[in-house]
Structures are given as structure tokens and as C-alpha cells.
Design a protein around this motif. Sequence first.
Motif, short mmCIF file in Angstrom:
data_model
loop_
_atom_site.label_atom_id
_atom_site.label_comp_id
_atom_site.label_asym_id
_atom_site.label_seq_id
_atom_site.Cartn_x
_atom_site.Cartn_y
_atom_site.Cartn_z
N HIS A 171 0.83 -1.21 0.00
CA HIS A 171 0.00 0.00 0.00
C HIS A 171 0.87 1.26 0.00
O HIS A 171 0.52 2.26 -0.64
CB HIS A 171 -0.94 -0.01 1.20
CG HIS A 171 -2.08 -0.98 1.06
ND1 HIS A 171 -3.08 -0.82 0.13
CD2 HIS A 171 -2.36 -2.13 1.72
CE1 HIS A 171 -3.94 -1.83 0.22
NE2 HIS A 171 -3.53 -2.64 1.17
N ASP A 203 0.88 4.39 -2.69
CA ASP A 203 0.73 5.79 -2.26
C ASP A 203 1.88 6.66 -2.76
O ASP A 203 1.67 7.79 -3.22
CB ASP A 203 0.64 5.87 -0.73
CG ASP A 203 -0.73 5.47 -0.20
OD1 ASP A 203 -1.69 5.46 -0.99
OD2 ASP A 203 -0.83 5.16 1.00
N ARG A 248 0.85 10.66 -3.45
CA ARG A 248 0.07 10.98 -2.24
C ARG A 248 0.97 11.05 -1.01
O ARG A 248 0.64 11.71 -0.02
CB ARG A 248 -1.02 9.93 -2.02
CG ARG A 248 -2.13 9.94 -3.06
CD ARG A 248 -3.27 9.03 -2.67
NE ARG A 248 -2.90 7.62 -2.69
CZ ARG A 248 -3.11 6.81 -3.72
NH1 ARG A 248 -3.67 7.28 -4.84
NH2 ARG A 248 -2.77 5.54 -3.67
N GLN A 249 2.08 10.34 -1.05
CA GLN A 249 3.03 10.31 0.05
C GLN A 249 4.42 10.41 -0.55
O GLN A 249 4.67 9.94 -1.66
CB GLN A 249 2.85 9.01 0.86
CG GLN A 249 3.60 9.00 2.18
CD GLN A 249 3.12 7.85 3.07
OE1 GLN A 249 1.99 7.39 2.95
NE2 GLN A 249 3.98 7.41 3.97
N SER A 300 1.83 7.23 -6.45
CA SER A 300 0.75 8.16 -6.81
C SER A 300 1.07 9.60 -6.44
O SER A 300 0.31 10.51 -6.80
CB SER A 300 -0.54 7.75 -6.10
OG SER A 300 -0.94 6.46 -6.48
#
Length: 522
Positions: free
Chosen positions: A490, A494, A499-500, A497
Motif C-alpha cells: 500500500h 501511495d 500521495r506520500q 501516486s
Amino acid sequence: MTQTTTNTRVIRIHPNDNVAIVVEPGGLAEGAVIEGGVTTTMAVPQGHKVALVDLAEGERIIRYGEVIGTAATPIPQGGHVSETNLHMPTPPPLADLPLATRPAPKTAPLEGYTFEGFRNPDGSVGTKNVLGITTSVQCVAGTVDFVVQRIKRELLPRFPNVDDVVGLNHSYGCGVAINAPAAIVPIRTLKNIALNPNFGNEIMIIGLGCEKLQPSTLLSDRPVKIYENTEAADPEANVLSLQDDSFQGFGEMVEGILAMAERHLERLNRRQRETCPASELVVGMQCGGSDAFSGVTANPAVGFATDLIVRAGGSVMFSEVTEVRDAIHLLTPRAVDEEVGRALIEQMAWYDNYLAQGQADRSANTSPGNKKGGLSNIVEKALGSVIKSGNSPIVDVIGPGERLRSKGLTFAATPASDFICGTLQLAAGMNLQVFTTGRGTPYGLAMVPVLKVSTNSALGKRWHDIIDLDAGRIATGEASIEEVGWELFHLILDVASGRQQAAADRLGIHNDLVLFNPAPVT
């Protein structure tokens, strides 16, 4: 991997093991009682091995269910087993290894997982949007570094969809035997790094002009468009030479590079993240600063995540020939067919010969830090290293500097050096890297996100702002291999993407590229 433990003081991996590694922080003092009532006869540091039975001189020492050496002297039950009292065995012979004998595990496809990536015209997907400026020769590296800083200050703020600009500097290009057979390794490495999906198919090369490695060689399968210092400069230009007669002084060279970079940035800025299936992940698995926990915690969790990515249709590569050589008998049965199995053997043989030419062998791999962390020799290190590959079939083998050809699990042959392995995995086309460490290293790459996974919680806590995921919880029983493997999967999605952010990117910790050059230097 079978893992058994009767308490939190030691871990015994396989029922046949006659040693266990110490989990307890600070190690075990003399007289400590461990599994089966074994009492230590001396202090044993954390991560080091304690003998579970009396070991006679010459007796096999077994960890992971495999022989890691023989006792150099008698070792009493409860004694400390280290590099000082065991002899390293010979590596597995390459002739007559089993090829493609293990049926592929029956696993269901993993569907529905996605990430937000940058899709390229050639179908590849990036996890970053980066302008990469390739150099054809080290002579221009200082100029490129100078220009990169100006681009970051003056141009990059105008292009919000571009994450970074990176100078792809190296020590190659001249003073080398450019036509020697082994020169194909650094040359194809440089060609293929420029094709990494995070660069969005924007090729920009800065050369000197007189170097042996001409930019045209790096663009042999693409059109060469030369920058000209005129008002009507070709917007598709991808090569600029500093020795161009039209440049009057360093200032004009810099302005020429800035103008060329601006046009590339304009095209890169049009890229937008879009939802892509997890099958577009291309993940490189690597370890560095390994310790005895590497093969118990972080690498098994990475191996579990490897299998998840493969089940999702993605691509994973594992590497590091000297950290595979002593476990090759465990890998050739996993080859998808005999041809792939033979390719594995060919890479091992090539590297055996390469080391022999330098009057070295695979034992030179193990570092003082590895030994301080409990790894007695390269055999023990290799058995823990290959666990990163999980249980999936090995579908392909590529040589140093080659591009990935297949979805699934690939062995990308590289040296074990962190920096060289990372450079070669970049050339293979990875868009994200997972890096496990037990002793600790701030390693990172500017071109792709690098997720660092600690093998022990002491490091994870001490380097809390550098480590992205602590797998040491597996050793203490706080989490299972499967739980940490899913957590890593996961996290990969992330970070891929945007996102992190990986800790190395957040902190700006990035290593230089280091080419593998087995060819002569003239």
C-alpha cells in the motif's frame, strides 16, 4: 520460509537450524537462558548467532535450513558463532543445477489496485515527472551541475507539473576503450537510463564535442537533433555540444542549455497524473547495510510484497549477483523454463570470471558492518538476500544495463554495490525502488522514489525521519511478515501516486549515478 521462535530472545528460522539469532536489544549476557533451556557460555550481541547444540570442528552450521559454513573450532552449546570460528563453504557448482523444476505457486490474480501515474507515449508509466539531462562525458558534469541549479531557481517554478530536474552525471565517456566488448555495459546503461519512464521520453544530452562516446551513439535508435545557437533553434533539439563554434564564452553555453531545457520543460509540464493499474508498477528490490535480521524481517516482507505486485500483473526485479551466487541452487528451480534457468547460470559464471580477473571472489562482498550486524559470511548474507524475490516464478534474466523485457519477476544482473545496482535498475526501467537496510544508509535516488525499510526496530526508531517502514516489528512479534508485506504494498501505491513522499525525497538525500564499467580504461 519457515520461521519458528519460542520466545523474544532468539529466532530460529528452520527446524533443522543448529543456530539462532539474538533478538533481545543489547544482546544476551553470559548465562542467559534461551530456547530449549540452552544457556549462553559468553555474551552474544544482538543479531549474532548462538549455537543451539555442541558443534564439533568441521561440523556443518545450518541457518535457513542451509549450510552457511563449518565450525573452524569446537563451539559449545550456547557459544557465539561468528566469522571468526567458521569456515565458508565453496559456492554451489553451476553445472547440473536443477532448471525449472518447481511448479509455479497457484495464486489468484490481485485485481482492483491502482496508482496515479504519468503515462508516456510509449505506454510506460512514470511515478515522477522529471527532466533528466544526460551527459555524454564527465568533462561537462560541472557545467551541467551549474545549469541544473539555475534551472531549479529560474525555470522550474514556472512549470508546476514538473517535479525536478536532474543532471545524469557519470565518470564515463572518454579515456576509455570505447570499442572493447565489455564497453557495451556502460554504453547501454546510459542509453537506457535516458529512457526511464520518469523522464517522460524527453531526451536531452549535453556533450563536449571531442569525446569518444558521441551523443549520436546514445541516440542510435532515435533521431539526433542538434541545438544550434540561433533564433530559429529546433524545438525538438536533444543534443547540445559545448565546443559548438557559435558559443562565445561560458555564458552563452549556459544560456543555450537553459533555452533547450525550457522547451523540454514545456512539454513535460503537459503531463498529468492519471489512474493506472498496479500492473504498470516496475519496482526494483535492493538491500544495503544488511544485518542478520535482513533475511528474517525486511527481506521476507519485501518478498511478500513482490508476490503481490506480480499477482497484480506488475514487474519486479531483484539483483546483486554476489548476493545471489551462494543461493543460486534455490533460484534455478524457480525459472519459468530451462532457457531462463540457463540464463541465470550464465550470469553467475560471467561474474565468477569477472571477479577472478581482479584476483577476488564473492567473499569480498561482506563488509565490516555486515559482520558487526551478525552476518558471518557471504553465504549467510546471500540466503537472506534472495528472500526479497518472494515465491513467484522467475520469468526473465537481463544483463547489466539492459532494459526490462517482461512483466513478472526478473533477475537483473548487477554488482551488489548499492550505487551501481541502483544505476543499473534505473536503466532497466524501474519507476520505484524498495531498499532494505539493517545497519542504516541514507541512500536515495533523485530519479525515482526510494522506500527504505529497516530490518530492526532499533534502527527504525533511531533513524525515524529517514526510514519509511520499520519491519523490525516482525522480529519482536508485533507484526507478521504478511502484515508488513501488505503495508509495504500500500505504501508503494501511495508513493507511486504522489500521495506520500519517500523520506529520501522529502529530505533531498540523493546519491550520484555510478556506472558499471568492466571494460579497460586507457
